[in-house]
Design a protein around this motif. Sequence first.
Motif, short mmCIF file in Angstrom:
data_model
loop_
_atom_site.label_atom_id
_atom_site.label_comp_id
_atom_site.label_asym_id
_atom_site.label_seq_id
_atom_site.Cartn_x
_atom_site.Cartn_y
_atom_site.Cartn_z
N LYS A 79 0.84 -1.20 0.00
CA LYS A 79 0.00 0.00 0.00
C LYS A 79 0.88 1.24 0.00
O LYS A 79 2.03 1.20 0.42
CB LYS A 79 -0.94 0.02 1.20
CG LYS A 79 -0.27 0.04 2.55
CD LYS A 79 -1.32 0.03 3.66
CE LYS A 79 -0.66 0.09 5.03
NZ LYS A 79 -1.68 0.12 6.12
N ASP B 233 -4.48 5.47 3.82
CA ASP B 233 -4.44 5.56 5.29
C ASP B 233 -5.63 4.83 5.89
O ASP B 233 -6.34 4.08 5.21
CB ASP B 233 -4.36 7.02 5.71
CG ASP B 233 -5.56 7.84 5.24
OD1 ASP B 233 -5.45 9.07 5.17
OD2 ASP B 233 -6.62 7.23 4.95
N ASP B 234 -5.89 5.09 7.16
CA ASP B 234 -6.94 4.36 7.88
C ASP B 234 -8.34 4.63 7.35
O ASP B 234 -9.29 3.92 7.72
CB ASP B 234 -6.88 4.70 9.37
CG ASP B 234 -5.63 4.16 10.03
OD1 ASP B 234 -5.28 4.63 11.13
OD2 ASP B 234 -4.99 3.29 9.42
N GLN B 235 -8.50 5.65 6.54
CA GLN B 235 -9.81 5.94 5.97
C GLN B 235 -10.17 4.99 4.83
O GLN B 235 -11.32 4.92 4.43
CB GLN B 235 -9.84 7.39 5.43
CG GLN B 235 -9.77 8.45 6.52
CD GLN B 235 -10.95 8.35 7.47
OE1 GLN B 235 -12.10 8.25 7.06
NE2 GLN B 235 -10.68 8.36 8.76
N GLU C 105 1.43 5.53 0.80
CA GLU C 105 1.19 6.43 1.93
C GLU C 105 -0.18 7.10 1.83
O GLU C 105 -0.71 7.60 2.81
CB GLU C 105 2.31 7.47 2.00
CG GLU C 105 2.51 8.31 0.75
CD GLU C 105 3.34 7.62 -0.31
OE1 GLU C 105 3.72 6.44 -0.13
OE2 GLU C 105 3.58 8.26 -1.36
N SER D 103 -10.13 1.13 3.00
CA SER D 103 -10.04 -0.30 3.22
C SER D 103 -10.45 -1.02 1.94
O SER D 103 -11.14 -0.45 1.10
CB SER D 103 -10.91 -0.76 4.40
OG SER D 103 -12.27 -0.50 4.12
#
Lengths: 116, 112
Positions: free
Chosen positions: A57, A62-64, A59, A66
């Motif tokens: 993945k 991010d966590d937003q 940069e 999936s």
Amino acid sequence: EPEVTQTPSHQVTQMGQEVILRCVPISNHLYFYWYRQILGQKVEFLVSFYNNEISEKSEIFDDQFSVERPDGSNFTLKIRSTKLEDSAMYFCASSEITGVPQETQYFGPGTRLLVL
Amino acid sequence: QKEVEQNSGPLSVPEGAIASLNCTYSDRGSQSFFWYRQYSGKSPELIMSIYSNGDKEDGRFTAQLNKASQYVSLLIRDSQPSDSATYLCAVLPSGGYQKVTFGTGTKLQVIP
């Protein structure tokens, strides 16, 4: 000729909303990818997926973000809480194998996401 | 940061001429190199891939790779108006089997 398909072709959403972009990779392909292209900018790698898990993945991813392969054919990208800067064209791609130099990724037609 | 650089253009050539598109890359260990064509609002479409130094020809297209100079090019012979598009150079860097890095693309205009 087999091809990668994506739905929807266009998606308009409000900032903060969740969106799910869907892709059906080529049937015998094992590796799946998401890229994005902000208008007027270059195509950017987001994530690659193999054997039901993320293999690489960027940069940007991010966590937003999936990804999921909920069944035998679909591959999805979820953005949990969209931001204005998520507005872009999102491309799904797939490849048969990887780890060899010659492998080619085949792109779907894209989903244009607009966050208002 | 592994970069792929292209002249954004536009590159204008008359119909029937040879169009020459160039790309440089920063990762000396890169193994695979691709040229994609992208029409406005559409997805990238693979034209050519090249992995070894030298030339590779496919119809009107010739890809050239020089790893020592970290340079890859695409020649389009007998350019047609339908070749007008943005041409994306993409590189598979060393150590990343899937993470293809794209250049910003060169816009080609073939003038009838």
